[in-house]
Design a protein around this motif. Structure first.
Motif, mmCIF file in Angstrom:
data_model
loop_
_atom_site.group_PDB
_atom_site.id
_atom_site.type_symbol
_atom_site.label_atom_id
_atom_site.label_comp_id
_atom_site.label_asym_id
_atom_site.label_seq_id
_atom_site.Cartn_x
_atom_site.Cartn_y
_atom_site.Cartn_z
ATOM 1 N N VAL A 148 12.016 2.852 -46.893
ATOM 2 C CA VAL A 148 11.152 1.974 -47.851
ATOM 3 C C VAL A 148 11.692 2.091 -49.210
ATOM 4 N N ASN A 149 11.339 1.352 -50.022
ATOM 5 C CA ASN A 149 11.230 1.675 -51.394
ATOM 6 C C ASN A 149 10.271 2.774 -51.737
ATOM 7 N N MET A 150 10.532 3.717 -52.841
ATOM 8 C CA MET A 150 9.759 4.837 -52.701
ATOM 9 C C MET A 150 8.602 5.185 -54.005
ATOM 10 N N PRO A 151 7.754 4.428 -54.274
ATOM 11 C CA PRO A 151 6.965 4.886 -55.176
ATOM 12 C C PRO A 151 6.092 6.098 -55.022
ATOM 13 N N GLU A 152 6.229 7.030 -55.642
ATOM 14 C CA GLU A 152 5.711 8.289 -55.517
ATOM 15 C C GLU A 152 4.137 8.392 -55.117
ATOM 16 N N LYS A 157 1.592 13.782 -47.655
ATOM 17 C CA LYS A 157 2.001 15.384 -47.497
ATOM 18 C C LYS A 157 2.462 15.297 -45.973
ATOM 19 N N SER A 158 1.941 14.307 -45.135
ATOM 20 C CA SER A 158 2.492 14.301 -43.848
ATOM 21 C C SER A 158 3.807 13.656 -43.658
ATOM 22 N N LEU A 159 4.516 13.096 -44.402
ATOM 23 C CA LEU A 159 5.681 12.608 -44.237
ATOM 24 C C LEU A 159 6.843 13.210 -44.904
ATOM 25 N N GLU A 160 7.996 13.462 -44.116
ATOM 26 C CA GLU A 160 9.060 13.990 -44.585
ATOM 27 C C GLU A 160 9.885 12.820 -45.164
ATOM 28 N N VAL A 161 10.501 13.138 -46.527
ATOM 29 C CA VAL A 161 11.119 12.146 -47.152
ATOM 30 C C VAL A 161 12.709 12.588 -47.435
ATOM 31 N N THR A 162 13.651 11.539 -46.960
ATOM 32 C CA THR A 162 14.924 11.834 -47.028
ATOM 33 C C THR A 162 15.440 10.665 -48.026
ATOM 34 N N ALA A 163 15.803 10.770 -49.362
ATOM 35 C CA ALA A 163 16.369 10.050 -50.517
ATOM 36 C C ALA A 163 17.410 9.333 -50.186
ATOM 37 N N LYS A 271 14.130 4.653 -55.682
ATOM 38 C CA LYS A 271 14.925 5.133 -54.480
ATOM 39 C C LYS A 271 14.440 4.615 -53.201
ATOM 40 N N LEU A 272 15.762 4.331 -52.447
ATOM 41 C CA LEU A 272 15.513 3.789 -50.938
ATOM 42 C C LEU A 272 15.297 5.201 -50.228
ATOM 43 N N GLY A 273 14.589 5.361 -49.466
ATOM 44 C CA GLY A 273 14.245 6.588 -48.424
ATOM 45 C C GLY A 273 13.913 6.445 -47.200
ATOM 46 N N ILE A 274 14.376 7.430 -46.521
ATOM 47 C CA ILE A 274 13.976 7.345 -44.990
ATOM 48 C C ILE A 274 12.499 8.208 -44.851
ATOM 49 N N LEU A 275 11.681 7.752 -44.210
ATOM 50 C CA LEU A 275 10.470 8.455 -43.854
ATOM 51 C C LEU A 275 10.303 8.830 -42.515
ATOM 52 N N LEU A 292 23.257 8.332 -39.088
ATOM 53 C CA LEU A 292 24.181 7.190 -39.247
ATOM 54 C C LEU A 292 23.787 6.743 -40.678
ATOM 55 N N LEU A 293 22.413 6.497 -40.838
ATOM 56 C CA LEU A 293 21.994 5.880 -42.009
ATOM 57 C C LEU A 293 22.339 6.798 -43.297
ATOM 58 N N ILE A 294 22.261 8.090 -43.085
ATOM 59 C CA ILE A 294 22.675 8.996 -44.256
ATOM 60 C C ILE A 294 24.170 9.070 -44.453
ATOM 61 N N GLU A 295 25.113 8.947 -43.424
ATOM 62 C CA GLU A 295 26.434 8.847 -43.472
ATOM 63 C C GLU A 295 26.839 7.844 -44.330
ATOM 64 N N ARG A 296 26.275 6.396 -44.106
ATOM 65 C CA ARG A 296 26.631 5.373 -44.612
ATOM 66 C C ARG A 296 26.166 4.965 -45.883
ATOM 67 N N SER A 297 25.227 6.144 -46.518
ATOM 68 C CA SER A 297 24.641 5.654 -47.752
ATOM 69 C C SER A 297 25.520 6.149 -49.072
#
Length: 297
Positions: A148-152, A157-163, A271-275, A292-297
């Motif tokens: 997702v696009n990440m508006p804060e 709090k239940s979600l883990e965010v990887t930018a 920021k585009l991020g993985i939740l 794979l997503l993190i490797e290719r970012s």
């Protein structure tokens, strides 16, 4: 209160379909058994869960409340079962991904292709929804991950965010507005032009609304659409000036009469991020996709 999970399982399927017969077929039990289970659950909870009128069924207020919680719990349990039974060699399994059409087309497609080539037996389920909707589906346990696009203000709090990568935005126009091509334009000046926007409750639209509010500008969009591709095509034919994610502007589209406006004000990046959900174990397949997503970012 000691209530068997099987009763909640039957309730979930009846509430999902609002049909006793369809629930019975999905559960491979008789309709009579479904009715008895619902009756037993209502007795244990001391309330009526469904209102029945001949062939029509609807939830009571108590039933609606119960379904909101049971739906989430049911999908949490199914995800846990899937993780336990998944073969670690990734010869079987699935990954459920939520992302908007734009993120899928302009960011995820090459990742999905590579993942499928590497793990051809893993089923890939993609749910195309806006980022805010994708976040809600993830919180309910209906997705393994959301990109997702990440508006804060949409985070939880239940979600883990990887930018991941930065996401930039541009105003684009076609030949009808070529007099703006070499000019520095202010947001205030854009009040006098037809603006084409994504619909409300998308992160791109939220960013735009915050941008004009911060700069004390009043802009009412000429058109509100759900498709970035359509915004670009309409800008090409001169219907207005579109506000879009920069990654959607390919070399081909820019060669066909489109240009980006030089805006006086700076447009904030997202920021585009993985939740992922902190309380739900991430499946092996989903972990591999994220890697794979993190490797290719």
């Amino acid at each position: 209160m000691d209530i068997s999970f099987e009763l909640y399982k039957v309730f979930y399927h009846v509430a999902k379909h609002l049909n006793f017969s369809e629930a019975a077929q999905e559960l491979f039990i008789s309709q009579s058994a479904v009715s008895q289970s619902i009756k037993a659950l209502e007795e244990k909870l001391n309330c009526q869960l469904f209102i029945r009128h001949t062939k029509q069924v609807r939830l009571t207020q108590e039933g609606e409340t119960l379904f909101q919680h049971v739906e989430q719990a049911y999908h949490f349990i199914k995800t846990a079962e899937r993780s336990i039974h998944e073969i670690h060699s990734l010869q079987q399994g699935e990954v459920k991904i939520g992302a908007s059409d734009t993120i899928c087309k302009y960011y995820l497609l090459p990742i999905i292709k590579e993942f499928h080539q590497t793990y051809p037996d893993i089923r890939i389920h993609i749910t195309n929804r806006t980022s805010p909707v994708g976040i809600e589906l993830l919180k309910k346990g209906l997705l393994d991950l959301a990109v997702v696009n990440m508006p804060e203000d949409l985070m939880d709090k239940s979600l883990e965010v990887t930018a991941l990568a930065d996401v930039s935005y541009q105003f684009v126009a076609g030949e009808r507005f070529c007099h703006l091509m070499d000019k520095e334009v202010s947001l205030k000046e854009l009040e006098n032009y037809p603006l084409l926007m994504l619909e409300k409750n998308t992160t791109t639209r939220i960013l735009f609304d915050q941008l004009i509010e911060t700069n004390h500008v009043q802009i009412v969009p000429e058109l509100e659409l759900s498709s970035v591709d359509l915004l670009i095509e309409l800008a090409k034919i001169g219907l207005g000036i579109s506000f879009v994610m920069e990654s959607a502007l390919t070399d081909i589209s820019m060669d066909k009469g489109l240009f980006t406006l030089h805006l006086k004000e700076s447009i904030p990046h997202r920021k585009l991020g993985i939740l992922t959900h902190r309380q739900i174990p991430t499946s092996t397949a989903a972990k591999k996709f994220i890697e794979l997503l993190i490797e290719r970012s």
